[in-house]
Design a protein around this motif. Structure first.
Motif, PDB file in Angstrom:
ATOM      1  N   ARG A  72       0.834  -1.203   0.000  1.00  0.00           N
ATOM      2  CA  ARG A  72       0.000   0.000   0.000  1.00  0.00           C
ATOM      3  C   ARG A  72       0.874   1.261   0.000  1.00  0.00           C
ATOM      4  N   PHE A  73       1.884   1.265   0.849  1.00  0.00           N
ATOM      5  CA  PHE A  73       2.760   2.430   0.919  1.00  0.00           C
ATOM      6  C   PHE A  73       3.527   2.618  -0.387  1.00  0.00           C
ATOM      7  N   SER A  74       3.929   1.524  -1.024  1.00  0.00           N
ATOM      8  CA  SER A  74       4.644   1.610  -2.298  1.00  0.00           C
ATOM      9  C   SER A  74       3.740   2.217  -3.377  1.00  0.00           C
ATOM     10  N   ALA A  75       2.455   1.824  -3.371  1.00  0.00           N
ATOM     11  CA  ALA A  75       1.523   2.378  -4.360  1.00  0.00           C
ATOM     12  C   ALA A  75       1.375   3.883  -4.178  1.00  0.00           C
ATOM     13  N   ILE A  76       1.271   4.366  -2.940  1.00  0.00           N
ATOM     14  CA  ILE A  76       1.176   5.802  -2.681  1.00  0.00           C
ATOM     15  C   ILE A  76       2.431   6.516  -3.178  1.00  0.00           C
ATOM     16  N   THR A  77       3.575   5.908  -2.970  1.00  0.00           N
ATOM     17  CA  THR A  77       4.833   6.516  -3.408  1.00  0.00           C
ATOM     18  C   THR A  77       4.898   6.625  -4.916  1.00  0.00           C
ATOM     19  N   VAL A  78       4.449   5.570  -5.634  1.00  0.00           N
ATOM     20  CA  VAL A  78       4.462   5.602  -7.099  1.00  0.00           C
ATOM     21  C   VAL A  78       3.522   6.697  -7.603  1.00  0.00           C
ATOM     22  N   ALA A  79       2.327   6.816  -7.012  1.00  0.00           N
ATOM     23  CA  ALA A  79       1.390   7.863  -7.425  1.00  0.00           C
ATOM     24  C   ALA A  79       1.977   9.247  -7.185  1.00  0.00           C
ATOM     25  N   GLY A  80       2.723   9.407  -6.108  1.00  0.00           N
ATOM     26  CA  GLY A  80       3.317  10.695  -5.792  1.00  0.00           C
ATOM     27  C   GLY A  80       4.407  11.107  -6.747  1.00  0.00           C
ATOM     28  N   THR A  81       4.912  10.170  -7.537  1.00  0.00           N
ATOM     29  CA  THR A  81       5.931  10.532  -8.537  1.00  0.00           C
ATOM     30  C   THR A  81       5.310  11.125  -9.798  1.00  0.00           C
ATOM     31  N   GLU A  82       4.013  10.908 -10.016  1.00  0.00           N
ATOM     32  CA  GLU A  82       3.326  11.405 -11.219  1.00  0.00           C
ATOM     33  C   GLU A  82       2.595  12.714 -10.962  1.00  0.00           C
ATOM     34  N   VAL A  83       2.037  12.888  -9.804  1.00  0.00           N
ATOM     35  CA  VAL A  83       1.344  14.120  -9.427  1.00  0.00           C
ATOM     36  C   VAL A  83       1.887  14.564  -8.090  1.00  0.00           C
ATOM     37  N   ASP A  84       1.564  15.757  -7.696  1.00  0.00           N
ATOM     38  CA  ASP A  84       2.001  16.268  -6.403  1.00  0.00           C
ATOM     39  C   ASP A  84       1.474  15.352  -5.297  1.00  0.00           C
ATOM     40  N   ALA A  85       2.363  14.951  -4.393  1.00  0.00           N
ATOM     41  CA  ALA A  85       1.974  13.998  -3.358  1.00  0.00           C
ATOM     42  C   ALA A  85       0.825  14.510  -2.509  1.00  0.00           C
ATOM     43  N   SER A  86       0.694  15.849  -2.392  1.00  0.00           N
ATOM     44  CA  SER A  86      -0.405  16.396  -1.583  1.00  0.00           C
ATOM     45  C   SER A  86      -1.760  16.192  -2.242  1.00  0.00           C
ATOM     46  N   ARG A  87      -1.786  15.898  -3.544  1.00  0.00           N
ATOM     47  CA  ARG A  87      -3.048  15.670  -4.259  1.00  0.00           C
ATOM     48  C   ARG A  87      -3.507  14.223  -4.155  1.00  0.00           C
ATOM     49  N   VAL A  88      -2.637  13.310  -3.678  1.00  0.00           N
ATOM     50  CA  VAL A  88      -2.976  11.892  -3.613  1.00  0.00           C
ATOM     51  C   VAL A  88      -3.761  11.620  -2.344  1.00  0.00           C
ATOM     52  N   ILE A  89      -4.947  11.073  -2.494  1.00  0.00           N
ATOM     53  CA  ILE A  89      -5.821  10.738  -1.378  1.00  0.00           C
ATOM     54  C   ILE A  89      -5.870   9.217  -1.267  1.00  0.00           C
ATOM     55  N   ASP A  90      -5.457   8.704  -0.111  1.00  0.00           N
ATOM     56  CA  ASP A  90      -5.371   7.243   0.096  1.00  0.00           C
ATOM     57  C   ASP A  90      -6.667   6.739   0.715  1.00  0.00           C
ATOM     58  N   GLU A  91      -7.417   5.971  -0.056  1.00  0.00           N
ATOM     59  CA  GLU A  91      -8.609   5.293   0.460  1.00  0.00           C
ATOM     60  C   GLU A  91      -8.504   3.791   0.241  1.00  0.00           C
ATOM     61  N   MET A  92      -7.259   3.314   0.124  1.00  0.00           N
ATOM     62  CA  MET A  92      -7.040   1.873  -0.069  1.00  0.00           C
ATOM     63  C   MET A  92      -7.191   1.125   1.253  1.00  0.00           C
ATOM     64  N   GLU A  93      -7.502  -0.151   1.146  1.00  0.00           N
ATOM     65  CA  GLU A  93      -7.600  -1.038   2.296  1.00  0.00           C
ATOM     66  C   GLU A  93      -6.520  -2.109   2.198  1.00  0.00           C
ATOM     67  N   VAL A  94      -6.217  -2.729   3.324  1.00  0.00           N
ATOM     68  CA  VAL A  94      -5.188  -3.775   3.390  1.00  0.00           C
ATOM     69  C   VAL A  94      -5.851  -5.091   3.750  1.00  0.00           C
ATOM     70  N   GLU A  95      -5.492  -6.126   3.027  1.00  0.00           N
ATOM     71  CA  GLU A  95      -6.052  -7.444   3.326  1.00  0.00           C
ATOM     72  C   GLU A  95      -5.712  -7.864   4.744  1.00  0.00           C
ATOM     73  N   PRO A  96      -6.612  -8.570   5.407  1.00  0.00           N
ATOM     74  CA  PRO A  96      -6.313  -9.042   6.776  1.00  0.00           C
ATOM     75  C   PRO A  96      -5.057  -9.895   6.771  1.00  0.00           C
ATOM     76  N   THR A  97      -4.145  -9.614   7.704  1.00  0.00           N
ATOM     77  CA  THR A  97      -2.856 -10.310   7.770  1.00  0.00           C
ATOM     78  C   THR A  97      -3.042 -11.719   8.319  1.00  0.00           C
ATOM     79  N   ALA A  98      -2.471 -12.688   7.617  1.00  0.00           N
ATOM     80  CA  ALA A  98      -2.495 -14.059   8.125  1.00  0.00           C
ATOM     81  C   ALA A  98      -1.616 -14.154   9.363  1.00  0.00           C
TER      82      ALA A  98
END
Length: 642
Positions: A72-98
């Motif tokens: 999840r954090f890697s995806a936010i970082t990749v998005a921040g390389t294309e647009v200003d990081a302040s414009r990226v809104i994180d509404e992703m969820e994380v699968e329950p950890t085994a």
């Protein structure tokens, strides 16, 4: 028709507003589309296809189910390389950890004169207070440093057994490091002597449960030899050592090689220890032994840096002078030579003074002969009572005048030497001290030679006629585990254990062998033993494995039925995996179908720095740095003395 001027102005303004609104909407839509496409393309290239991208004005909203927090954090970082990081809104969820894999639990315990320290990671359900209290019970006066961490996971199989055995082993080891993990305990310790080392290895091996793997690394420090003594003799019976000392293996090999060249045969015991007066000890010993061999017969005694060479009576004077002269010029510095060529014997006068002390196998001492005065008689009596027991001494000496000035020293030295024997006699004359008898100590002759060399000094000859006699075994002593294993193997060579075809039922012809093995195991007591079942390669491998396990367990049950304590035994089936003969022949298959009794031996332990030792080394280094800063000098490194 011309529009009125006010209306034209208003219309122009309205049209401009409409055009601006249309242009702004187009620009926003264009920015949204370009941002969404750029972010989606970047995420796809990085393998984040699960992420959804939605542009809302200048905001770029990320949704979707990330497999883990790091992704999840890697995806936010990749998005921040294309647009200003302040414009990226994180509404992703994380699968329950085994369920996470439990950590590796281990504990390292260090015990020395400063106290007891324990460090490591232990399960939360381990009774920490009870563990610390069990360590305190080993030495109530010692401080226990608790440096353990806990993790909320269930204890793995074999953890409790390992910790319990670690504490039990530490009760016998005042200076040791014990590392315990699930199913494995490694022990590194120092014993007081080689005998103590052997005893500890046997006791620790016997006490370990059969399911626990143990590794032992117990070392015995080199003895401090004072004085550092070597005594080599050549007489009519051949060449021999009365005492032999060396500072290391290389020096010992050089000394023994020199003695071989001088005619020595058979096994040689040469003690390796500390206290050598010079690094050239081996060179001095080689030269002295070679000189004695050239003279033919006599003795050479080296006590620290003093060398006494006594030639055989009747040795040619010219030969004696040449050999002694060459030896004096060849000896390394520090060593001093005293050479003696005995004068021809004259007829001894009647009544030559003599002192004799005899020691019986029961420990009774009788002293007869002459002493110089009443003071010496009292000193000899007091020394003998202290050494042999107040009720075991019988004094029958008489005071006689005109004895040699060193008579008291020779008498007391002979009594001290006699204390190393099991039974024997010490005889003192003006010219010699003779000690004869037997001892239960293998190093008795070497120790006696050191004592007499130190007490009598240079140019004083003495004769040792001491033999080693193995001490009788205590009535209740148990044979060594290796002896038990060998005796069981002998029984099986005479009468192999067999089973009914295809079953785990012991054949009637093998019951006598099991009875004999049970007798041996009852005599041996608690030893760690693995009863191994083996088969040939006929049939399916899985069936052979099960059959071998059943047969091993059947033998274990037979021993239990004969009241053998089997708590330290394990039954293990190996199937067809360990053949000892060719399975292509009937004779080979018959050999492979077998039961074996094998000791569970400790594993070797490789020395390594533990976390606890790293902390101690860090503290020591910090202390050295602090001392250096106070004095203004850098700390000097100490050479390690081996």
């Amino acid at each position: 028709m011309r529009l009125p001027y006010p209306i034209a102005v208003v219309a122009t303004f309205v049209l401009a507003v409409v055009l601006c609104l249309f242009g702004a909407g187009y620009a926003v839509t264009s920015v949204e589309d370009s941002s969404e496409r750029a972010v989606r393309r970047a995420l796809s290239l990085q393998g984040f296809e699960w992420a959804e991208v939605e542009a809302d004005g200048l905001r770029v909203v990320l949704t979707g189910m990330a497999p883990d927090e790091a992704t999840r954090f890697s995806a936010i970082t990749v998005a921040g390389t294309e647009v200003d990081a302040s414009r990226v809104i994180d509404e992703m969820e994380v699968e329950p950890t085994a369920d996470l894999e439990p950590p590796r639990f281990s504990a390292e315990i260090l015990r020395n004169d400063s106290g007891i320290s324990i460090i490591g990671l232990i399960p939360t359900n381990t009774d920490r207070d009870e563990l610390v209290q069990s360590l305190k019970s080993l030495d109530p006066s010692a401080r226990v440093a608790d440096l353990m961490e806990t993790a909320d996971y269930p204890a793995p199989s074999g953890w409790d057994i390992a910790i319990s055995y670690a504490v039990q082993a530490l009760s016998q080891l005042p200076r040791a490091k014990v590392s315990a993990s699930a199913g494995l305990v490694k022990i590194t310790a120092i014993a007081d002597s080689p005998e103590d080392k052997t005893r500890l290895e046997q006791e620790l091996t016997r006490a370990a449960p059969p399911s626990l793997r143990i590794g032992l690394s117990i070392s015995a420090p080199r003895p401090v030899i004072t004085p550092f003594t070597l005594r080599f003799l050549i007489d009519d019976s051949g060449s021999r050592f009365d005492a032999c000392s060396a500072q290391d293996e290389a020096a010992r090999d050089r000394i023994v090689a020199a003695a071989r060249r001088a005619g020595l045969t058979g096994a040689v015991t040469c003690t390796i220890g500390l206290g050598v007066p010079s690094p050239n000890w081996a060179r001095a010993a080689e030269l002295s032994i070679a000189a004695l061999a050239e003279l033919g017969q006599g003795s050479v005694t080296i006590s620290d840096a003093d060398i006494t060479l006594v030639a055989r009576q009747g040795t040619d004077h010219a030969l004696f002078d040449r050999v002694v002269g060459e030896l004096e010029n060849s000896l390394p510095e520090v060593f001093a030579l005293h050479a003696v060529l005995p004068e021809p014997e004259m007829a001894q006068a009647v009544g030559t003074p003599e002192f004799t002390a005899t020691l019986s196998p029961e420990g009774l001492v009788q002293m007869r002969g002459r002493v110089g005065d009443e003071t010496l008689r009292e000193m000899a009596d007091s020394y003998a009572r202290a050494a042999f027991g107040s009720d075991a001494v019988y004094m029958a000496t008489r005071v006689a005048p005109d004895l040699p000035a060193d008579w008291p020293v020779r008498v007391l030295a002979s009594l001290e030497a006699l204390s190393y024997l099991h039974n024997g006699a010490a005889t003192v004359t003006p010219d010699a001290v003779i000690l004869s008898g037997t001892s239960h100590r293998e190093d008795a002759k070497a120790e006696i030679a050191r004592v007499l060399s130190a007490r009598l000094g240079d140019a004083k000859d003495f004769t040792l006629l001491v033999t080693y006699e193995a001490p009788p075994k205590p009535v209740d002593s148990k044979p060594a585990p290796e002896e038990c294993e060998a005796r069981i193997a002998e029984v099986q060579e005479r009468n192999k254990i067999t089973f009914e075809p295809g079953s785990a039922t012991v054949s009637a012809g093998s019951l006598d062998a099991i009875n004999q093995i049970a007798d041996i195991l009852r005599e041996c007591g608690q030893i760690r033993l693995e009863i191994q079942g083996h088969t040939d390669s006929q049939g399916r491998e899985e069936m052979n494995q099960k059959l071998s396990q059943s047969r091993a367990q059947s033998i274990l049950n037979e021993l239990r039925a004969r009241r053998v304590l089997t708590s330290s035994f394990a039954a293990v089936g190996y199937g067809e995996t360990q053949p000892i003969a060719d399975n292509d022949t009937e004779e080979g298959r018959e050999q492979n179908r077998r039961i074996e009794f094998r000791l569970i031996r400790p594993e070797p332990v490789e020395p390594e720095e533990t976390g606890l030792e790293a902390l101690e080394n860090t503290d020591a280094a910090a202390g050295q740095d602090g001392a250096a800063n106070q004095t203004g000098n850098a700390p000097e490194s100490d050479a390690e003395d081996q």
